[in-house]
Design an enzyme around this catalytic site. Structure first.
Site, mmCIF file in Angstrom:
data_model
loop_
_atom_site.group_PDB
_atom_site.id
_atom_site.type_symbol
_atom_site.label_atom_id
_atom_site.label_comp_id
_atom_site.label_asym_id
_atom_site.label_seq_id
_atom_site.Cartn_x
_atom_site.Cartn_y
_atom_site.Cartn_z
ATOM 1 N N HIS A 119 0.830 -1.207 0.000
ATOM 2 C CA HIS A 119 0.000 0.000 0.000
ATOM 3 C C HIS A 119 0.865 1.257 0.000
ATOM 4 O O HIS A 119 0.908 2.012 0.976
ATOM 5 C CB HIS A 119 -0.951 -0.009 1.196
ATOM 6 C CG HIS A 119 -2.189 -0.801 0.951
ATOM 7 N ND1 HIS A 119 -3.056 -1.186 1.939
ATOM 8 C CD2 HIS A 119 -2.721 -1.282 -0.203
ATOM 9 C CE1 HIS A 119 -4.065 -1.869 1.415
ATOM 10 N NE2 HIS A 119 -3.863 -1.946 0.121
ATOM 11 N N HIS A 160 -10.673 -4.414 4.006
ATOM 12 C CA HIS A 160 -9.241 -4.475 3.729
ATOM 13 C C HIS A 160 -8.906 -5.791 3.029
ATOM 14 O O HIS A 160 -9.422 -6.851 3.413
ATOM 15 C CB HIS A 160 -8.458 -4.373 5.046
ATOM 16 C CG HIS A 160 -7.001 -4.112 4.868
ATOM 17 N ND1 HIS A 160 -6.110 -5.106 4.531
ATOM 18 C CD2 HIS A 160 -6.274 -2.974 4.967
ATOM 19 C CE1 HIS A 160 -4.898 -4.594 4.448
ATOM 20 N NE2 HIS A 160 -4.962 -3.296 4.710
ATOM 21 N N GLU A 187 -6.373 -7.765 3.165
ATOM 22 C CA GLU A 187 -5.847 -8.794 4.062
ATOM 23 C C GLU A 187 -6.981 -9.526 4.771
ATOM 24 O O GLU A 187 -6.997 -10.759 4.842
ATOM 25 C CB GLU A 187 -4.920 -8.172 5.104
ATOM 26 C CG GLU A 187 -4.418 -9.170 6.137
ATOM 27 C CD GLU A 187 -3.738 -8.531 7.326
ATOM 28 O OE1 GLU A 187 -3.884 -9.052 8.451
ATOM 29 O OE2 GLU A 187 -3.045 -7.504 7.138
ATOM 30 N N SER A 246 -3.003 2.940 3.454
ATOM 31 C CA SER A 246 -2.333 1.919 4.256
ATOM 32 C C SER A 246 -2.898 1.891 5.671
ATOM 33 O O SER A 246 -2.902 2.902 6.376
ATOM 34 C CB SER A 246 -0.825 2.202 4.308
ATOM 35 O OG SER A 246 -0.207 1.438 5.319
#
Length: 274
Positions: free
Chosen positions: A36, A120, A122, A214
């Site tokens: 990011h 997100h 992840e 990020s």
């Protein structure tokens, strides 16, 4: 303007590893942004021909594909494998860990609780390894309002604050008959956050360098603001504003885990010239 750097900042192990992979695998494709930080992504494309693709349908057989540090969903990974592409997995090991835990615990019948941001990449990837839809919460208030089962397993997005994870864990322990708690917060993230907290108590103004999308960089900003109201997030030296430093003597600088040294150095040079 005097500058003091945080004790720990910048590239973490997972990001360094991913960058090295991308530089060695020239003219490849990363499935989603590798990290990011848009400036570093642009550098990789310009210098090494590494392009970003976010649609599996646009990836052709035989292409070299790098899996981003944040990981991808289980179904997207299978789609890529079915295409016979050359896959290089740059998923950070700290991200792979919660994926494996969620897959294992959900098979054993635990309700999966993920502390993180459900939008997100992840977290989306980790969610995909559960056999039943997991519960994703971003705060203590959200877990208090949720319907939870008696048998739960808790993991965290790697960039979250440990103190907030502990709050959610404490709530689950007192409301469930069986709670399995896995600390999946990245060690480097924890060290960077503690360094930012310490430095923000000493300085007049705080600058956090990193991508504005990020998660770990946003966490650093939130931590700094708790002690230093004059804290700012910049992606590069062009975001630095002169008025931030009027009447100030000492500037603290830290950086997110996806921020390369060359960007940090340019920000330092800009501030030193003020």
């Amino acid at each position: 303007m005097k500058i003091k750097m945080a004790k720990n900042y910048g590239f973490c192990f997972g990001v360094k590893r991913a960058i090295q992979i991308a530089e060695k695998t020239k003219d490849s494709i990363t499935f989603g942004p590798l990290i990011h930080n848009p400036k570093e992504i642009s550098r990789l494309q310009f210098k090494f021909g590494v392009k970003v693709e976010e649609n599996t349908q646009a990836i052709s057989n035989g292409q070299n594909v790098i899996i981003r540090t944040h990981g991808i969903t289980k179904s997207d990974l299978q789609t890529l494998k079915d295409k016979n592409v050359q896959i290089t997995d740059a998923t950070c090991p700290y991200v792979t860990k919660p994926q494996q835990i969620v897959e294992s615990m959900s098979k054993e019948g635990y309700q999966i609780v993920i502390f993180g941001d459900k939008t997100h990449p992840e977290v989306k990837g980790v969610m995909s390894y559960a056999t039943t839809p997991p519960l994703v919460v971003g705060s203590l208030e959200e877990i208090q309002a949720a319907k939870i089962k008696k048998k739960v397993a808790l993991v965290s997005q790697t960039t979250k604050q440990a103190q907030n994870l502990l709050q959610i864990a404490s709530y689950l322990i007192t409301h469930c008959s069986e709670t399995r708690i896995f600390n999946t917060i990245c060690n480097a993230t924890f060290d960077n956050q503690e360094s930012a907290r310490e430095l923000s108590e000493e300085v007049d103004v705080m600058v956090i360098v990193g991508g504005k999308s990020s998660s770990n960089t946003k966490q650093l900003l939130n931590i700094a603001l708790q002690n230093c109201p004059d804290s700012y997030l910049v992606e590069d030296e062009n975001d630095v504003q002169l008025q931030w430093f009027e009447g100030k003597n000492l500037c603290g600088i830290t950086a997110g885990a996806s921020t390369p040294d060359w960007i940090i150095d340019k920000v330092k040079e800009k501030i030193l010239s003020i």
